[in-house]
Design an enzyme around this catalytic site. Structure first.
Site, PDB file in Angstrom:
ATOM      1  CG  ASP A   8      -7.317   1.306 -21.542  1.00  0.00           C
ATOM      2  OD1 ASP A   8      -7.860   2.147 -20.783  1.00  0.00           O
ATOM      3  OD2 ASP A   8      -7.807   0.973 -22.638  1.00  0.00           O
ATOM      4  CB  CYS A  65     -10.364  -0.763 -20.989  1.00  0.00           C
ATOM      5  SG  CYS A  65     -11.780  -1.697 -21.608  1.00  0.00           S
ATOM      6  CB  THR A  67     -16.224  -0.197 -23.540  1.00  0.00           C
ATOM      7  OG1 THR A  67     -15.238  -1.199 -23.877  1.00  0.00           O
ATOM      8  CG2 THR A  67     -16.295   0.854 -24.630  1.00  0.00           C
ATOM      9  CG  HIS A  98     -27.143 -15.930  -9.570  1.00  0.00           C
ATOM     10  ND1 HIS A  98     -28.299 -15.783 -10.297  1.00  0.00           N
ATOM     11  CD2 HIS A  98     -27.514 -15.869  -8.253  1.00  0.00           C
ATOM     12  CE1 HIS A  98     -29.332 -15.659  -9.462  1.00  0.00           C
ATOM     13  NE2 HIS A  98     -28.881 -15.687  -8.222  1.00  0.00           N
ATOM     14  CG  HIS A 133     -26.214 -19.974  -8.511  1.00  0.00           C
ATOM     15  ND1 HIS A 133     -26.972 -19.602  -9.588  1.00  0.00           N
ATOM     16  CD2 HIS A 133     -26.938 -19.679  -7.405  1.00  0.00           C
ATOM     17  CE1 HIS A 133     -28.120 -19.098  -9.162  1.00  0.00           C
ATOM     18  NE2 HIS A 133     -28.132 -19.129  -7.836  1.00  0.00           N
TER      19      HIS A 133
HETATM   20  C1  RB5 Z   1      -9.033   2.436 -26.100  1.00  0.00           C
HETATM   21  O1  RB5 Z   1      -9.237   3.493 -26.987  1.00  0.00           O
HETATM   22  C2  RB5 Z   1     -10.274   1.572 -26.027  1.00  0.00           C
HETATM   23  O2  RB5 Z   1     -10.395   0.832 -27.195  1.00  0.00           O
HETATM   24  C3  RB5 Z   1     -10.213   0.679 -24.812  1.00  0.00           C
HETATM   25  O3  RB5 Z   1     -10.075   1.440 -23.672  1.00  0.00           O
HETATM   26  C4  RB5 Z   1     -11.443  -0.189 -24.576  1.00  0.00           C
HETATM   27  O4  RB5 Z   1     -12.603   0.544 -24.585  1.00  0.00           O
HETATM   28  C5  RB5 Z   1     -11.524  -1.424 -25.362  1.00  0.00           C
HETATM   29  O5  RB5 Z   1     -12.437  -2.241 -25.239  1.00  0.00           O
END
Ligand code: RB5
Length: 147
Positions: A8, A65, A67, A98, A133
């Protein structure tokens, strides 16, 4: 080996670094977007990566993304995908050995570029160990089939 990579808006820069790193290591890379830092929705990019993998148009996928969490959840909604979020190399390695993970996710707001490269390298260099596994992965597939 071909790797589909998507991200993203929060991970455009990190994706560029990782794509270059993969190419340097001799992998074929298909970037599915986004290429813009304008706010966009991670499920779209996760789905694109995941569909490339299940269609056999890529051997493995990488999805990034902020996180790694949202995009991994999106990838895992595609039947046949085993996406993992890893913020360190140990889990990345074990997720191949695994869990036979076929999509690696991480967060551009969580890991730095050098750690991200290390995570990717451990993941790609590890091999699925099969045996017990495989039986556990078959159990996961059964859950997916049962809906
Ligand atoms: C975008 O702001 C953020 O929500 C996205 O990149 C991600 O971290 C979502 O899980």
């Amino acid at each position: 080996m071909k790797i589909a990579i998507g991200n993203d808006h929060s991970a455009v820069e990190l994706r560029e670094v990782i794509s270059a790193h993969l190419k340097e290591r001799g992998y074929e890379v298909e970037e599915v977007g986004t290429f813009s830092t304008q706010s966009s929705n991670y499920p779209e990019w996760g789905e694109k990566v995941a569909r490339k993998v299940v269609a056999g148009e890529a051997d493995l996928g990488i999805a990034i993304c902020g996180t790694g969490v949202g995009i991994s959840i999106a990838c895992n909604k595609v039947r046949g995908i085993r996406a993992v979020v890893c913020s360190e190399p140990y889990s990345a390695k074990l997720s191949r050995q695994h869990n036979n993970a076929n999509v690696l996710c991480f967060g551009a707001r969580v890991v730095g570029t050098e750690l991200a490269k290390m995570i990717v390298d451990e993941w790609l260099d590890a091999e699925f160990q099969g045996g017990r596994h495989q039986m556990r992965i078959d159990m996961i597939a059964k859950i997916e089939q049962d809906g």
